[in-house]
Scaffold this active site. Structure first.
Site, PDB file in Angstrom:
ATOM      1  N   ASP A  91       0.860  -1.188   0.000  1.00 57.32           N
ATOM      2  CA  ASP A  91       0.000   0.000   0.000  1.00 57.32           C
ATOM      3  C   ASP A  91       0.895   1.237   0.000  1.00 57.32           C
ATOM      4  O   ASP A  91       1.656   1.447   0.949  1.00 57.32           O
ATOM      5  CB  ASP A  91      -0.895   0.023   1.239  1.00 57.32           C
ATOM      6  CG  ASP A  91      -1.955  -1.075   1.248  1.00 57.32           C
ATOM      7  OD1 ASP A  91      -1.839  -2.038   0.460  1.00 57.32           O
ATOM      8  OD2 ASP A  91      -2.893  -0.978   2.057  1.00 57.32           O
ATOM      9  N   LYS A 153      -7.211   3.344  -2.548  1.00 59.50           N
ATOM     10  CA  LYS A 153      -7.488   3.254  -1.114  1.00 59.50           C
ATOM     11  C   LYS A 153      -7.736   4.656  -0.564  1.00 59.50           C
ATOM     12  O   LYS A 153      -7.054   5.607  -0.932  1.00 59.50           O
ATOM     13  CB  LYS A 153      -6.301   2.581  -0.421  1.00 59.50           C
ATOM     14  CG  LYS A 153      -6.390   2.482   1.100  1.00 59.50           C
ATOM     15  CD  LYS A 153      -5.164   1.758   1.640  1.00 59.50           C
ATOM     16  CE  LYS A 153      -5.066   1.844   3.161  1.00 59.50           C
ATOM     17  NZ  LYS A 153      -3.843   1.192   3.672  1.00 59.50           N
ATOM     18  N   LYS A 182     -10.384   0.004  -1.653  1.00 63.10           N
ATOM     19  CA  LYS A 182     -10.136  -0.297  -0.241  1.00 63.10           C
ATOM     20  C   LYS A 182     -10.530   0.913   0.593  1.00 63.10           C
ATOM     21  O   LYS A 182     -10.033   2.020   0.379  1.00 63.10           O
ATOM     22  CB  LYS A 182      -8.665  -0.656  -0.001  1.00 63.10           C
ATOM     23  CG  LYS A 182      -8.345  -0.927   1.482  1.00 63.10           C
ATOM     24  CD  LYS A 182      -6.913  -1.401   1.682  1.00 63.10           C
ATOM     25  CE  LYS A 182      -6.558  -1.524   3.158  1.00 63.10           C
ATOM     26  NZ  LYS A 182      -5.160  -1.996   3.363  1.00 63.10           N
TER      27      LYS A 182
END
Length: 218
Positions: A91, A153, A182
């Site tokens: 990430d 995300k 996400k």
């Protein structure tokens, strides 16, 4: 929705700067017990955690975290290092200064380079929605899609706010079909988790859903 279906979409997360190995072991144990999608942990623990869990649980880590202003070369090194240490998912945080300056081409190229550095592993791109307006969020949906990332995300969980229903709904309307969503930061109830999933999130970054699952057992 069945709680196991929710747990299967959770990146069980511990990213405290003071996280200890005992704490990392605990969330790995919980991740394996409750069959979460992954555990998301600091990069310095990836190799140790991978050795601990083997193939029983994917290891996720963060790079350029939480501020996003590391150089592209540094982010690429961190991504390669994480993957070589056993991370199956990475990430990354975008360069928010570049976003503020409207340098979307630079942001896109950086994501593309980091994706290559991930050597085929999953890349999730954190855009820190609480610091952006809707126009910037929509623009970044296009950037993330074109750059070939696997996920967009919402949040690091270390800024002024976390995931919102509005942002996940906005992502779902504007990312390409190959990009998953996400939601992360502040997800504290099963009801909220269910709503994020219903709106289009296929992953949730949270430490609380496992705690709620434990509470239901008692």
């Amino acid at each position: 929705m069945n709680i196991q279906n929710i747990l299967a979409k959770c990146d069980h997360t511990l990213l405290s700067p003071a996280a200890t190995w005992v704490q990392i072991q605990t969330i790995c144990d919980e991740g394996m017990q409750y069959h979460t999608a992954s555990v998301c942990i600091p990069a310095s623990y990836v190799a140790q955690a991978k050795a601990y869990v083997g193939d029983k649980l994917p290891i996720c880590t963060v790079i350029g975290f939480p501020n996003g202003y590391d150089t592209t070369a540094a982010k690429c090194f961190m991504a390669t290092d994480a993957v070589n240490n056993g991370a199956g998912e990475v990430d990354m945080v975008v360069n928010l200064g570049w976003v503020a300056d409207g340098k979307y081409d630079a942001v896109e190229e950086e994501i593309r380079q980091v994706k290559a550095a991930c050597q085929g592993k999953i890349l999730k791109v954190i855009i820190e929605t609480c610091l952006l307006n809707d126009q910037q969020k929509i623009a970044l949906c296009g950037v993330v899609t074109r750059a070939g990332a696997d996920f967009i995300k919402t949040s690091t969980g270390f800024s002024t706010a976390g995931a919102t229903f509005h942002d996940v709904e906005l992502f779902a309307q504007h990312v390409g079909p190959q990009v998953k969503i996400k939601a992360a930061g502040g997800i504290s109830s099963l009801e909220d988790a269910e709503k994020f999933i219903a709106l289009g999130a296929s992953r949730l970054g949270t430490s609380r859903i496992v705690k709620l699952a434990k509470a239901l057992e008692n």
